[in-house]
Design an enzyme around this catalytic site. Structure first.
Site, PDB file in Angstrom:
ATOM      1  N   GLU A 205       0.839  -1.210   0.000  1.00  0.00           N
ATOM      2  CA  GLU A 205       0.000   0.000   0.000  1.00  0.00           C
ATOM      3  C   GLU A 205       0.866   1.249   0.000  1.00  0.00           C
ATOM      4  O   GLU A 205       0.579   2.220  -0.699  1.00  0.00           O
ATOM      5  CB  GLU A 205      -0.924   0.005   1.234  1.00  0.00           C
ATOM      6  N   ASP A 228      -7.578   1.810   7.718  1.00  0.00           N
ATOM      7  CA  ASP A 228      -6.207   2.322   7.708  1.00  0.00           C
ATOM      8  C   ASP A 228      -6.052   3.406   8.761  1.00  0.00           C
ATOM      9  O   ASP A 228      -6.982   3.702   9.518  1.00  0.00           O
ATOM     10  CB  ASP A 228      -5.887   2.855   6.296  1.00  0.00           C
TER      11      ASP A 228
END
Ligand SMILES: [Zn+2]
Length: 348
Positions: A205, A228
């Protein structure tokens, strides 16, 4: 439902920079296999945990396993290591820090050197040291360094997990082991999901949402969330207009960031759930940045997606700070969505 924060401690202490997430993946695979209807790893290294729901709708939940770190670029004649960054690191936060170099014989300790105050001028100290000038001292003679360390070896920041203040945590890699922790706890706790759950622990990511892109393609999702962290700059020297989110004020529900605009109905419905269920939340309206939701919502013909974010001070440094209540709020919100399902757009 009480979260087991000792699991978060373990997760932050694992080494897993982007593209080198195997230690995190192997740990999760072992932990979660007993709770999965199916568990597999794709060709890029994403770990996909499937749990069958009571409806025919698919829900994709992504949390990224990778953390920012470094890789060995060059070993000089005296054995000092030079590095490239993996992910967005500020070299000012790296000076005088400890790291663990992941060698073929296991991790070894290293220290990122800095010139002492005794030999620098005020002008020197006002300047940032470029990443290309940072060096790591492993304490080993040059020939031993060359025996053990090779260009391309990954390097993780080295800092213990500590709880401090009121409900606060300080650790490396809370971005995004905190999201990974929430997703792992959801897999463990959810008994009867409404959706078919695809809990995906993604890779890469931090270098551009690479894992989520292929993971989303492999799942025909009706709805997606990225779990997140997000930078909280609610600190001295930053005006309240620029705080974006604040630590301790609840889970951040994204409206917009550099990659994704959440559909209005989705934002509104999540907000209403939080208000009804007394889950603390805050709107995240971010001028920049992104997360796996940026890849999820552009998959195939499009997937409604939203990023849920844990506010994090000192993000991408070895002293990331989060509040346990914010983490719990994220867990509660996603648990509700998984079990009850969303109504969806009403004529929007
Ligand atoms: Zn992140």
């Amino acid at each position: 439902m009480k979260l087991d924060f000792s699991l978060l401690k373990t997760l932050t202490e694992l080494a897993g920079i982007s593209g080198r997430e195997a230690p995190v993946r192997q740990f999760l695979q072992k932990q979660l296999a007993p709770y999965a209807d199916e568990i597999r790893t794709d060709k890029l290294g994403n770990l996909i945990v499937y749990k069958k729901g009571t409806s025919d709708k698919n829900l994709l939940l992504c949390a990224h396993m990778d953390e920012v770190g470094l890789m060995v670029r060059y070993i000089d004649e005296r054995g000092f290591l030079y590095v490239v960054p993996v992910g967005g690191l500020d070299p000012r936060t790296l000076l005088a820090q400890r790291v663990r170099v992941q060698t073929k014989n296991g991790p070894i300790l290293g220290v990122i050197g800095t010139k002492p105050v005794h030999i620098t001028t005020e002008a020197d100290r006002a300047k940032a040291v470029p990443m290309s000038d940072l060096y790591i001292d492993t304490g080993l003679p040059a020939e031993k360094v060359r025996e053990q360390v090779a260009p391309g070896d990954s390097i993780v920041l080295d800092r213990e997990y500590e709880e401090f203040g009121e409900n606060r945590i300080c650790a490396k890699a809370l971005d995004d082991r905190a999201g990974v922790f929430v997703l792992a706890e959801l897999v463990r706790c959810v008994k009867k999901p409404f959706y078919n759950i695809y809990a995906v622990f993604t890779v890469q990511e931090e270098v551009g949402l690479r894992g989520a892109k292929v993971a989303a393609y492999g799942v025909d999702a009706d709805l997606g969330f990225a779990l997140d962290t997000t930078g909280a700059v609610d600190v001295p020297g930053v005006s309240p207009a620029n705080h974006i989110v604040s630590v301790g004020k609840g889970v951040g529900i994204s409206v917009i960031d550099g990659y994704t605009i959440t559909p209005k109905w989705l934002f509104e419905e999540l907000k209403q759930i939080c208000e009804r269920e007394k889950i603390s939340w805050q709107a995240r309206v971010a001028p920049r940045g992104g997360n796996d939701a940026g890849a999820i919502h552009q998959d195939k013909t499009g997937v409604p997606a939203c990023a849920l974010s844990i506010p994090t001070r000192n993000i991408h440094a070895c002293v990331e700070v989060e509040d346990k209540n914010d983490i719990t709020a994220m867990f509660q919100l996603v648990l509700y969505v998984i079990e009850k399902g969303l109504t969806g757009p009403q004529g929007e």
